[in-house]
Scaffold this motif. Structure first.
Motif, PDB file in Angstrom:
ATOM      1  N   LEU A  24      -0.592  29.976  -4.952  1.00  0.00           N
ATOM      2  CA  LEU A  24      -1.578  30.897  -5.514  1.00  0.00           C
ATOM      3  C   LEU A  24      -2.632  30.138  -6.312  1.00  0.00           C
ATOM      4  O   LEU A  24      -3.836  30.386  -6.178  1.00  0.00           O
ATOM      5  CB  LEU A  24      -0.874  31.925  -6.398  1.00  0.00           C
ATOM      6  N   ASN A  25      -2.190  29.199  -7.135  1.00  0.00           N
ATOM      7  CA  ASN A  25      -3.122  28.378  -7.905  1.00  0.00           C
ATOM      8  C   ASN A  25      -4.029  27.566  -6.987  1.00  0.00           C
ATOM      9  O   ASN A  25      -5.228  27.416  -7.243  1.00  0.00           O
ATOM     10  CB  ASN A  25      -2.356  27.426  -8.829  1.00  0.00           C
ATOM     11  N   ALA A  26      -3.453  27.031  -5.906  1.00  0.00           N
ATOM     12  CA  ALA A  26      -4.235  26.220  -4.975  1.00  0.00           C
ATOM     13  C   ALA A  26      -5.298  27.063  -4.272  1.00  0.00           C
ATOM     14  O   ALA A  26      -6.432  26.614  -4.070  1.00  0.00           O
ATOM     15  CB  ALA A  26      -3.319  25.565  -3.944  1.00  0.00           C
ATOM     16  N   LEU A  27      -4.940  28.284  -3.894  1.00  0.00           N
ATOM     17  CA  LEU A  27      -5.913  29.167  -3.256  1.00  0.00           C
ATOM     18  C   LEU A  27      -7.103  29.414  -4.179  1.00  0.00           C
ATOM     19  O   LEU A  27      -8.264  29.324  -3.762  1.00  0.00           O
ATOM     20  CB  LEU A  27      -5.250  30.501  -2.894  1.00  0.00           C
ATOM     21  N   PHE A  28      -6.805  29.699  -5.432  1.00  0.00           N
ATOM     22  CA  PHE A  28      -7.896  29.964  -6.377  1.00  0.00           C
ATOM     23  C   PHE A  28      -8.721  28.711  -6.630  1.00  0.00           C
ATOM     24  O   PHE A  28      -9.954  28.765  -6.641  1.00  0.00           O
ATOM     25  CB  PHE A  28      -7.350  30.497  -7.695  1.00  0.00           C
ATOM     26  N   GLU A  29      -8.068  27.582  -6.790  1.00  0.00           N
ATOM     27  CA  GLU A  29      -8.792  26.353  -7.107  1.00  0.00           C
ATOM     28  C   GLU A  29      -9.676  25.913  -5.944  1.00  0.00           C
ATOM     29  O   GLU A  29     -10.835  25.511  -6.142  1.00  0.00           O
ATOM     30  CB  GLU A  29      -7.816  25.245  -7.481  1.00  0.00           C
ATOM     31  N   HIS A  30      -9.182  26.002  -4.722  1.00  0.00           N
ATOM     32  CA  HIS A  30     -10.013  25.660  -3.559  1.00  0.00           C
ATOM     33  C   HIS A  30     -11.173  26.650  -3.418  1.00  0.00           C
ATOM     34  O   HIS A  30     -12.274  26.267  -3.022  1.00  0.00           O
ATOM     35  CB  HIS A  30      -9.167  25.663  -2.284  1.00  0.00           C
ATOM     36  N   TRP A  31     -10.910  27.898  -3.766  1.00  0.00           N
ATOM     37  CA  TRP A  31     -11.961  28.916  -3.740  1.00  0.00           C
ATOM     38  C   TRP A  31     -13.042  28.576  -4.751  1.00  0.00           C
ATOM     39  O   TRP A  31     -14.235  28.660  -4.461  1.00  0.00           O
ATOM     40  CB  TRP A  31     -11.343  30.271  -4.036  1.00  0.00           C
ATOM     41  N   MET A  32     -12.639  28.146  -5.935  1.00  0.00           N
ATOM     42  CA  MET A  32     -13.615  27.801  -6.958  1.00  0.00           C
ATOM     43  C   MET A  32     -14.433  26.573  -6.558  1.00  0.00           C
ATOM     44  O   MET A  32     -15.627  26.486  -6.864  1.00  0.00           O
ATOM     45  CB  MET A  32     -12.904  27.537  -8.293  1.00  0.00           C
ATOM     46  N   LYS A  33     -13.812  25.635  -5.882  1.00  0.00           N
ATOM     47  CA  LYS A  33     -14.564  24.463  -5.400  1.00  0.00           C
ATOM     48  C   LYS A  33     -15.652  24.888  -4.429  1.00  0.00           C
ATOM     49  O   LYS A  33     -16.762  24.358  -4.441  1.00  0.00           O
ATOM     50  CB  LYS A  33     -13.609  23.462  -4.754  1.00  0.00           C
ATOM     51  N   ARG A  34     -15.308  25.850  -3.571  1.00  0.00           N
ATOM     52  CA  ARG A  34     -16.312  26.337  -2.625  1.00  0.00           C
ATOM     53  C   ARG A  34     -17.411  27.096  -3.366  1.00  0.00           C
ATOM     54  O   ARG A  34     -18.593  26.974  -3.037  1.00  0.00           O
ATOM     55  CB  ARG A  34     -15.650  27.233  -1.580  1.00  0.00           C
ATOM     56  N   VAL A  35     -17.028  27.889  -4.354  1.00  0.00           N
ATOM     57  CA  VAL A  35     -18.013  28.623  -5.143  1.00  0.00           C
ATOM     58  C   VAL A  35     -18.988  27.665  -5.816  1.00  0.00           C
ATOM     59  O   VAL A  35     -20.197  27.920  -5.870  1.00  0.00           O
ATOM     60  CB  VAL A  35     -17.313  29.498  -6.205  1.00  0.00           C
ATOM     61  N   SER A  36     -18.488  26.540  -6.321  1.00  0.00           N
ATOM     62  CA  SER A  36     -19.353  25.579  -7.009  1.00  0.00           C
ATOM     63  C   SER A  36     -20.427  25.037  -6.077  1.00  0.00           C
ATOM     64  O   SER A  36     -21.541  24.716  -6.516  1.00  0.00           O
ATOM     65  CB  SER A  36     -18.517  24.431  -7.588  1.00  0.00           C
ATOM     66  N   VAL A  37     -20.119  24.937  -4.785  1.00  0.00           N
ATOM     67  CA  VAL A  37     -21.108  24.500  -3.798  1.00  0.00           C
ATOM     68  C   VAL A  37     -22.057  25.648  -3.463  1.00  0.00           C
ATOM     69  O   VAL A  37     -23.270  25.452  -3.320  1.00  0.00           O
ATOM     70  CB  VAL A  37     -20.408  24.000  -2.518  1.00  0.00           C
ATOM     71  N   GLU A  38     -21.517  26.855  -3.375  1.00  0.00           N
ATOM     72  CA  GLU A  38     -22.322  28.007  -2.961  1.00  0.00           C
ATOM     73  C   GLU A  38     -23.231  28.535  -4.052  1.00  0.00           C
ATOM     74  O   GLU A  38     -24.028  29.439  -3.803  1.00  0.00           O
ATOM     75  CB  GLU A  38     -21.395  29.117  -2.455  1.00  0.00           C
TER      76      GLU A  38
END
Length: 219
Positions: free
Chosen positions: A97-111
């Motif tokens: 669950l933590n990994a899903l959120f963290e990878h999502w946030m990495k993508r958000v930082s690019v977007e």
């Protein structure tokens, strides 16, 4: 024998070239949609960006609608590749669950600079029924279901409380993402991503089964 195999080789090369061309068009369309939205896509616009003829683009995407749907599917495929697939390698429970959120946030930082088609598309098609809206909604729902399943698994492992409502948990986490895009991309407020991480950590903390459970993503 050469007379029978040569056409097959030519056909294979043509198919491979056609796939490469389609991939090139999709990549260009994806980049354009990130900046001008799905509504900004057209056969003519893609032809101009790629340096192809309109008929050449049309041969791969018979309509603007088909082009838009293909871009949505391509965006979803990349989203899964960057966010979902790396996370499911983690053990079930909070680690995943933590990994899903963290990878999502990495993508958000690019977007923050390029834009999110899920969000911009929802604004464009929220009240416009049709195949494009359906395709977009299906992709978003499939991602939400994957995240909700990760929440349920964290309950099953005993790391989150048994009375955790996965749908409510998902709603609050998704709200963090929407707020992050709004504050970081629209308002250009610094620190939005860090606030989202702290918000996620607080949501997890509120649902921990016991104080001894693994700590959530860093704040």
């Amino acid at each position: 024998m050469s007379n029978t195999t040569a056409p097959r080789r030519t056909s294979t090369r043509s198919l491979h070239k056609g796939q490469q061309t389609r991939a090139t068009i999709l990549e260009a369309a994806l980049g354009l949609a990130a900046h001008v939205g799905l509504e900004g896509l057209s056969i003519g616009a893609i032809a101009e960006v790629t340096g192809m003829s309109k008929s050449g683009v049309f041969a791969h995407f018979g309509s603007r609608e088909e082009l838009q749907i293909s871009v949505i599917r391509e965006y979803h495929a990349k989203f899964e590749e960057e966010v979902f697939f790396p996370a499911i390698r983690e053990p079930r429970g909070l680690a995943r669950l933590n990994a899903l959120f963290e990878h999502w946030m990495k993508r958000v930082s690019v977007e923050i600079d390029s834009g999110c088609i899920y969000i911009s598309g929802a604004v464009e098609f929220d009240d416009r029924p049709g195949p494009v809206r359906d395709a977009l909604a299906d992709m978003v729902r499939s991602w939400q279901l994957a995240l909700e399943r990760a929440i349920r698994l964290a309950v099953e492992t005993g790391e989150l409380r048994a009375d955790t409502d996965p749908a409510q948990f998902l709603f609050e986490v998704h709200g963090l993402i929407l707020a992050t895009h709004h504050d970081a991309r629209f308002l250009r407020n610094p620190g939005a991503i860090d606030r989202a991480r702290r918000g996620f950590a607080r949501i997890v903390q509120d649902h921990l089964a016991s104080p001894a459970a693994p700590s959530p993503v860093r704040a």
